[in-house]
Every structure is written in structure tokens, then in C-alpha cells.
Design a protein around this motif. Structure first.
Motif, PDB file in Angstrom:
ATOM      1  N   ARG A  22       3.593   8.079   4.820  1.00  0.00           N
ATOM      2  CA  ARG A  22       2.857   7.271   5.800  1.00  0.00           C
ATOM      3  C   ARG A  22       1.349   7.281   5.580  1.00  0.00           C
ATOM      4  NH1 ARG A  22       7.205   9.330   8.440  1.00  0.00           N
ATOM      5  NH2 ARG A  22       6.126  11.254   8.985  1.00  0.00           N
ATOM      6  N   GLN A  23       0.888   7.930   4.514  1.00  0.00           N
ATOM      7  CA  GLN A  23      -0.545   7.894   4.194  1.00  0.00           C
ATOM      8  C   GLN A  23      -0.932   6.519   3.679  1.00  0.00           C
ATOM      9  OE1 GLN A  23      -1.914  11.090   1.696  1.00  0.00           O
ATOM     10  NE2 GLN A  23      -3.722   9.970   1.012  1.00  0.00           N
ATOM     11  N   LYS A  24      -2.064   6.023   4.130  1.00  0.00           N
ATOM     12  CA  LYS A  24      -2.545   4.705   3.720  1.00  0.00           C
ATOM     13  C   LYS A  24      -3.232   4.809   2.361  1.00  0.00           C
ATOM     14  CE  LYS A  24      -5.122   0.744   5.585  1.00  0.00           C
ATOM     15  NZ  LYS A  24      -5.901   0.410   4.372  1.00  0.00           N
ATOM     16  N   LEU A  25      -2.892   3.894   1.473  1.00  0.00           N
ATOM     17  CA  LEU A  25      -3.560   3.831   0.183  1.00  0.00           C
ATOM     18  C   LEU A  25      -4.940   3.176   0.348  1.00  0.00           C
ATOM     19  CD1 LEU A  25      -0.676   2.653  -2.189  1.00  0.00           C
ATOM     20  CD2 LEU A  25      -1.782   4.891  -2.176  1.00  0.00           C
ATOM     21  N   PRO A  26      -5.869   3.459  -0.546  1.00  0.00           N
ATOM     22  CA  PRO A  26      -7.151   2.756  -0.499  1.00  0.00           C
ATOM     23  C   PRO A  26      -6.948   1.244  -0.632  1.00  0.00           C
ATOM     24  CG  PRO A  26      -7.256   4.643  -1.977  1.00  0.00           C
ATOM     25  CD  PRO A  26      -5.811   4.467  -1.615  1.00  0.00           C
ATOM     26  N   ALA A  27      -7.964   0.486  -0.241  1.00  0.00           N
ATOM     27  CA  ALA A  27      -7.904  -0.973  -0.363  1.00  0.00           C
ATOM     28  C   ALA A  27      -7.680  -1.375  -1.814  1.00  0.00           C
ATOM     29  CB  ALA A  27      -9.188  -1.591   0.163  1.00  0.00           C
ATOM     30  N   GLU A  28      -7.055  -2.533  -2.012  1.00  0.00           N
ATOM     31  CA  GLU A  28      -6.721  -2.971  -3.368  1.00  0.00           C
ATOM     32  C   GLU A  28      -7.960  -3.044  -4.260  1.00  0.00           C
ATOM     33  OE1 GLU A  28      -4.457  -6.529  -3.465  1.00  0.00           O
ATOM     34  OE2 GLU A  28      -2.780  -5.715  -2.296  1.00  0.00           O
ATOM     35  N   ARG A  29      -9.064  -3.504  -3.722  1.00  0.00           N
ATOM     36  CA  ARG A  29     -10.287  -3.595  -4.525  1.00  0.00           C
ATOM     37  C   ARG A  29     -10.710  -2.222  -5.035  1.00  0.00           C
ATOM     38  NH1 ARG A  29     -15.094  -2.271  -3.343  1.00  0.00           N
ATOM     39  NH2 ARG A  29     -14.624  -2.126  -1.109  1.00  0.00           N
ATOM     40  N   LYS A  30     -10.663  -1.220  -4.141  1.00  0.00           N
ATOM     41  CA  LYS A  30     -11.067   0.127  -4.530  1.00  0.00           C
ATOM     42  C   LYS A  30     -10.078   0.732  -5.528  1.00  0.00           C
ATOM     43  CE  LYS A  30     -12.706   4.464  -2.577  1.00  0.00           C
ATOM     44  NZ  LYS A  30     -13.018   5.211  -1.328  1.00  0.00           N
ATOM     45  N   LEU A  31      -8.782   0.480  -5.298  1.00  0.00           N
ATOM     46  CA  LEU A  31      -7.767   0.986  -6.234  1.00  0.00           C
ATOM     47  C   LEU A  31      -7.963   0.386  -7.620  1.00  0.00           C
ATOM     48  CD1 LEU A  31      -4.339   1.151  -4.352  1.00  0.00           C
ATOM     49  CD2 LEU A  31      -5.521   3.026  -5.487  1.00  0.00           C
ATOM     50  N   ALA A  32      -8.217  -0.921  -7.654  1.00  0.00           N
ATOM     51  CA  ALA A  32      -8.432  -1.581  -8.947  1.00  0.00           C
ATOM     52  C   ALA A  32      -9.621  -0.978  -9.677  1.00  0.00           C
ATOM     53  CB  ALA A  32      -8.623  -3.081  -8.739  1.00  0.00           C
ATOM     54  N   TYR A  56       5.203   0.804   1.114  1.00  0.00           N
ATOM     55  CA  TYR A  56       5.476  -0.380   1.920  1.00  0.00           C
ATOM     56  C   TYR A  56       4.158  -0.958   2.407  1.00  0.00           C
ATOM     57  CZ  TYR A  56       4.756   2.580   6.073  1.00  0.00           C
ATOM     58  OH  TYR A  56       4.226   3.407   7.034  1.00  0.00           O
ATOM     59  N   ARG A  57       4.198  -2.232   2.765  1.00  0.00           N
ATOM     60  CA  ARG A  57       2.985  -2.924   3.203  1.00  0.00           C
ATOM     61  C   ARG A  57       3.145  -3.375   4.643  1.00  0.00           C
ATOM     62  NH1 ARG A  57       0.541  -7.899  -0.220  1.00  0.00           N
ATOM     63  NH2 ARG A  57       2.771  -8.366  -0.287  1.00  0.00           N
ATOM     64  N   GLU A  58       2.116  -3.208   5.425  1.00  0.00           N
ATOM     65  CA  GLU A  58       2.067  -3.742   6.777  1.00  0.00           C
ATOM     66  C   GLU A  58       1.061  -4.881   6.807  1.00  0.00           C
ATOM     67  OE1 GLU A  58       1.647  -1.023   9.966  1.00  0.00           O
ATOM     68  OE2 GLU A  58       3.593  -0.076   9.573  1.00  0.00           O
ATOM     69  N   ASP A  59       1.450  -5.951   7.464  1.00  0.00           N
ATOM     70  CA  ASP A  59       0.636  -7.160   7.486  1.00  0.00           C
ATOM     71  C   ASP A  59      -0.763  -6.855   8.029  1.00  0.00           C
ATOM     72  OD1 ASP A  59       0.130  -9.825   7.103  1.00  0.00           O
ATOM     73  OD2 ASP A  59       0.859 -10.427   9.082  1.00  0.00           O
ATOM     74  N   ARG A  60      -1.773  -7.209   7.244  1.00  0.00           N
ATOM     75  CA  ARG A  60      -3.182  -7.059   7.603  1.00  0.00           C
ATOM     76  C   ARG A  60      -3.620  -5.606   7.765  1.00  0.00           C
ATOM     77  NH1 ARG A  60      -1.627 -11.596  10.500  1.00  0.00           N
ATOM     78  NH2 ARG A  60      -1.225 -10.363  12.371  1.00  0.00           N
ATOM     79  N   ARG A  61      -2.774  -4.651   7.341  1.00  0.00           N
ATOM     80  CA  ARG A  61      -3.152  -3.240   7.450  1.00  0.00           C
ATOM     81  C   ARG A  61      -3.196  -2.546   6.097  1.00  0.00           C
ATOM     82  NH1 ARG A  61      -0.076   0.526  10.890  1.00  0.00           N
ATOM     83  NH2 ARG A  61      -2.011   1.722  10.707  1.00  0.00           N
ATOM     84  N   GLY A  62      -2.476  -3.077   5.110  1.00  0.00           N
ATOM     85  CA  GLY A  62      -2.525  -2.481   3.791  1.00  0.00           C
ATOM     86  C   GLY A  62      -1.245  -1.794   3.369  1.00  0.00           C
TER      87      GLY A  62
END
Length: 234
Positions: A22-32, A56-62
Motif C-alpha cells: 500500500r506504499q505510494k510510488l513516486p510520481a511518474e515524472r520523478k520515477l522516470a 495497482y493504480r488509483e484514479d488521480r492518486r497514482g
């Protein structure tokens, strides 16, 4: 292939415990930026991880790390609450709607009903640890369960059938397929359109052999694993 290397690196962090359920990954831009790659390549890696049930992805949450799956046996008659608690999970059921309707195509096909049949439709969302994991539609025969809609339907229907109508599941028929989440169902599960889903259709019969209800369960595919034990006749 760089996206495979990225996927494997994230898997290694999950399996080592550096990334917790359930830990949130960094934003896609930062991951890239972290992997020195493009967002297109990164999304290929994330799509692979999602298809494997790792994230898993949650809408508008990442993006989030998937928790352990719920072990699910469609042949058993345990309620969702009992099943989850037996595996030390925290369940919740949210009632979306409950109404008497003329059977739609889905209900008529599932229950093999004649045209213009009356049916109860109950829509609910199942949660584990406050995360919505399944959207469930019950089509229920009203002649067997009079005044059902007056009861508290956020409770277990298995318990309601037993306690108020003296009916228990005696036989279950089920079918499992895969699909994607769209529309109201994806919104209720906080999923983006097209998220992979596991669909479980069940027909439940009571101790007298009567068909009680038909159920369609739309599960986030990373939330459950199907397990069953059968004793074979020798």
C-alpha cells in the motif's frame, strides 16, 4: 529492453521489503528521472507490474504497492467478512443501492428468467483495509426473500439469508473470467478505466435445491487469488 530492467528493479525492492504494501510510488515524472528513462518506457514497466499484480493504480492518486492477495475459494459458503477476518484482514461492505427491478438482460441471462420477471438488485462494494477491491451485484429472487429490502444490507447477505429466512447455501455453481473495469464500477473501485479485473459469476442454491440468487463479482485482479481444494473419489 530497458522497461524490463526497470520492472525487475522495482520487483527487487518489493521483495526485499524496501517498498511496503500500500506504499505510494513516486510520481511518474520523478520515477522516470530516477531510472534515467522516458515516461513512455516507464509506463511499459508499470503496466507489466500491474499485469503481474505487483502494483495497482488509483484514479488521480497514482501507483501503489499491492498488498497480499485474499485467498478465495468460490466453492465455499463463507461470507466475505468471515473469509477476510480468518486471514487477519480488515473487511468492510458499503451498500451502493438496493431496489426491486424488472430483470435486465444481465439478470435474465444469469438466472435464466422469463421476460418481465421481478428481481431484487443489490449493489455493494467490498473493502480490505479501507481499499475498495470488489464491486458485487446480487440478483435475488424476491419470492424467497420477502421484505429483504427493509433489512440492513451492508451486512453479510449469507448471514441475512440464514438468520431471517432460515436458508443456507447448499450448492454453488461458478464461472471465472477476466475483463477490464469501466464506468461506474471502475469509479467505485477508484480504478482507472481499463484496469484489469477478475469476474466471478455465482449461482447459489439453498438446502431445498432452489436457486436463491445470482452474483457477479468484479474484483481488482491483484486483490485475490483463487484457491480450491477438492477430494477426489478413488
Amino acid at each position: 529492453m530497458q522497461y524490463v530492467i526497470i520492472k525487475d528493479a522495482i520487483v527487487e525492492q518489493i521483495e526485499s521489503g524496501l517498498l511496503a504494501p500500500r506504499q505510494k510510488l513516486p510520481a511518474e515524472r520523478k520515477l522516470a528521472e530516477s531510472f534515467n528513462t522516458t515516461r513512455v518506457t516507464l509506463r511499459e514497466a508499470l503496466s507489466l507490474l500491474e499485469s503481474e499484480g505487483r502494483i495497482y493504480r488509483e484514479d488521480r492518486r497514482g501507483w501503489f504497492i499491492s498488498p497480499q492477495t485474499l485467498r478465495y475459494d468460490p466453492t465455499q459458503t463463507q461470507s466475505f467478512t468471515e473469509l477476510a477476518q480468518a486471514q487477519n484482514r480488515t473487511p468492510k461492505i458499503e451498500l451502493i443501492s438496493a431496489k426491486a427491478i424488472v430483470a435486465n438482460k444481465q439478470a435474465a441471462t444469469l438466472l435464466n428468467l422469463p421476460p418481465f420477471s421481478d428481481i431484487y438488485r443489490v449493489d455493494r462494494v467490498r473493502y480490505l483495509e479501507q481499499r475498495p477491491v470488489a464491486y458485487v451485484i446480487n440478483y435475488i429472487r424476491p419470492e424467497l426473500f420477502r421484505h429483504l429490502l427493509d433489512l440492513e444490507l451492508s451486512n453479510s447477505l449469507t448471514d441475512i439469508y440464514r438468520q431471517h429466512y432460515d436458508m443456507v447455501y447448499q450448492k454453488v455453481r461458478y464461472r471465472i473470467s477476466t475483463s477490464s473495469l469501466f464506468g461506474d464500477i471502475s469509479q467505485a473501485l477508484r480504478a482507472t478505466a481499463g484496469t484489469p479485473a477478475m469476474i466471478i459469476e455465482r449461482l447459489n442454491y439453498n438446502q431445498n435445491g432452489e436457486l436463491m440468487d445470482g452474483v457477479i463479482e468484479y474484483w481488482r485482479h491483484d486483490a485475490i487469488s483463487i484457491e480450491s481444494t477438492t477430494e477426489l473419489n478413488r
